[in-house]
Design a protein around this motif. Structure first.
Motif, PDB file in Angstrom:
ATOM      1  N   HIS A 121       0.928  -1.332  -0.213  1.00 31.21           N
ATOM      2  CA  HIS A 121      -0.051   0.005  -0.131  1.00 31.21           C
ATOM      3  C   HIS A 121       1.173   1.461  -0.497  1.00 31.21           C
ATOM      4  O   HIS A 121       0.568   2.340  -0.747  1.00 31.21           O
ATOM      5  CB  HIS A 121      -0.607   0.133   1.064  1.00 31.21           C
ATOM      6  N   ARG A 171      -6.904   7.146   4.456  1.00 35.28           N
ATOM      7  CA  ARG A 171      -7.725   6.407   5.356  1.00 35.28           C
ATOM      8  C   ARG A 171      -7.609   4.588   5.490  1.00 35.28           C
ATOM      9  O   ARG A 171      -7.540   4.154   6.704  1.00 35.28           O
ATOM     10  CB  ARG A 171      -8.998   6.549   5.160  1.00 35.28           C
ATOM     11  N   HIS A 172      -6.854   4.374   4.143  1.00 36.52           N
ATOM     12  CA  HIS A 172      -6.649   2.932   4.685  1.00 36.52           C
ATOM     13  C   HIS A 172      -4.898   2.623   5.380  1.00 36.52           C
ATOM     14  O   HIS A 172      -5.377   2.052   5.833  1.00 36.52           O
ATOM     15  CB  HIS A 172      -6.718   2.527   2.872  1.00 36.52           C
ATOM     16  N   GLU A 175      -7.002   1.953   9.123  1.00 34.64           N
ATOM     17  CA  GLU A 175      -7.066   1.120   9.075  1.00 34.64           C
ATOM     18  C   GLU A 175      -6.643   0.080   9.326  1.00 34.64           C
ATOM     19  O   GLU A 175      -6.248  -0.902  10.033  1.00 34.64           O
ATOM     20  CB  GLU A 175      -8.573   0.665   8.007  1.00 34.64           C
ATOM     21  N   LEU A 176      -5.377   0.031   8.379  1.00 38.71           N
ATOM     22  CA  LEU A 176      -3.660  -1.212   7.725  1.00 38.71           C
ATOM     23  C   LEU A 176      -3.261  -1.499   9.680  1.00 38.71           C
ATOM     24  O   LEU A 176      -3.043  -2.393   9.788  1.00 38.71           O
ATOM     25  CB  LEU A 176      -3.029  -0.634   6.817  1.00 38.71           C
TER      26      LEU A 176
END
Length: 225
Positions: A121, A171-172, A175-176
């Protein structure tokens, strides 16, 4: 005008310390800076009046500003600041963060709380961010520093759209990493990774805010809603 009916970008620009308050409530003032506080609070199910009260308190005690007031800088000064404080720094941050993420996934991949996919990511974010910054450096910023900002509405629109994509990626990232919270028993590398990620996230938010709500507003004001 009532603070509730001012845009998040306006509040972040005009009230010293407002960015800290909005960020603490997870209100997106950088990528969604054209929304009013009323709209943003209603959408997120937050108490907008309480947030407005915090902002009013900041105004009342004239809270110390986060560094220089860049809204008063010339276009060229602002562009140079963005290039040195954010573009150059992101290019230093991401390779090391990717290296640390790969290390954590390699060593702790058997743990359920390992941030699987984090390195990939970050690699994707680095590629997208590099492409974005190059467009600004080659096309948009030269237009601005050569007093051709009146012609920049279209590239600014493109950059704002890409900023929204960066916001989704951030935002991801949160979360991760469980909001950059190392699990119990995390090694030193894991803790260092999350500390670095939090700094990168804060820098990128400040970077996008400065462009969307200060620099770009001079040439292509966003519609407030």
């Amino acid at each position: 005008m009532d603070l509730m009916d001012q845009s998040l970008g306006q509040l972040a620009r005009r009230i010293p310390g407002a960015t800290r308050v909005l960020d603490a409530h997870h209100v997106d003032f950088c990528c969604a800076g054209n929304r009013t506080l009323r709209t943003a609070a209603a959408t997120a199910g937050l108490d907008g009046d309480a947030i407005a009260a915090e902002l009013l308190a900041l105004q009342a005690r004239e809270a110390q500003a986060d560094g220089p007031d860049w809204s008063r800088a010339t276009d060229t000064e602002l562009v140079e600041h963005i290039l040195t404080r954010y573009h150059a720094v992101h290019r230093e941050q991401l390779p090391e963060l990717i290296r640390l993420a790969r290390r954590v996934e390699q060593v702790h991949g058997d743990r359920e709380d390992c941030p699987h996919g984090l390195a990939d990511h970050l690699m994707a974010m680095a590629q997208e961010l590099e492409s974005h910054m190059r467009k600004e450096e080659v096309v948009l910023f030269p237009m601005i520093t050569r007093d051709q900002g009146a012609m920049a509405r279209m590239p600014i629109g493109v950059m704002r759209g890409e900023h929204e994509e960066h916001g989704v990626a951030l935002r991801h990232l949160v979360e991760l990493t469980q909001n950059f919270t190392p699990p119990r028993g995390a090694c030193t590398t894991w803790k260092a990774l999350y500390t670095g990620l939090r700094a990168f996230r804060d820098d990128l938010i400040a970077h996008i805010h400065l462009e969307n709500n200060v620099l770009f507003e001079r040439f292509a004001p966003a519609d407030v809603h």
